[in-house]
Write an enzyme that holds these catalytic residues in place. Sequence first.
Site, PDB file in Angstrom:
ATOM      1  CG  HIS A 113      -2.556   4.339  12.613  1.00 18.24           C
ATOM      2  ND1 HIS A 113      -2.841   5.146  13.692  1.00 18.24           N
ATOM      3  CD2 HIS A 113      -2.999   3.100  12.952  1.00 18.24           C
ATOM      4  CE1 HIS A 113      -3.417   4.421  14.644  1.00 18.24           C
ATOM      5  NE2 HIS A 113      -3.525   3.186  14.212  1.00 18.24           N
ATOM      6  CB  CYS A 140      -0.253   3.365 -11.237  1.00 20.03           C
ATOM      7  SG  CYS A 140       0.980   2.323 -10.404  1.00 20.03           S
TER       8      CYS A 140
END
Length: 235
Positions: A113, A140
Amino acid sequence: MDLRLFKNIVILTGAGISAESGIRTFRDQDGLWEDHRIEDVATPEAFARNPALVQRFYNLRRAQLRDPNLAPNPAHQALVDLENLWEGNFLLVTQNVDNLHRRAGSKNLLHMHGRLDRVFCLHCDEHFEWLLDLAVDQPCPHCGRKGGVRPDIVWFGEMPHHMEEIYEALDKADYFISIGTSGNVYPAAGFVRLAWKAKKIEINLKDTEISPAFDEHFVGPASTEVPRFITQFLE
């Protein structure tokens, strides 16, 4: 027990193993967080609609990992001991997004997950380790673009990670252990049936919907039941 009888072991862990270390889910008894449904802060659509809300939710969760009092518990350590002594193929699959298994020393580990201590960029698809708060306009680190860095978490509607590798391991498994899982979140809830030739063990606080599919059940806290079971298993 003669461990030479078993060559391929797969272990699945869920929220029950981390709860004893103090990991919170941030859900109240109605399944809400600050009057928001979890689905409203854990989908790609939610991130597109209200990124500030989504980032705040995950910043709160990520802050737990920086808590100096948070530590792996004896169940995490017992699984490391088993991995170190196991001479065959060993795979630990966790539904949890915390870093407690890795902090304990687990090596052959898959986070199906995702990981709370990682982020990735929607613009360039690069992944990064990240334990600090994440701002909506965070550039980023790779491409420099803003607005696309999100938690490296599998949200509702997204495909869990590493499924091909997990399915292959389950098909070959001759021993399968499920620890601290609810038994109602798929695809993980179906793993016990995919481990078709394995001896199947469930360790949980209570029986689950899939308990009848297991060969043996051990009821109790993971921090006591897992070390006890593994000690007996290795004798």
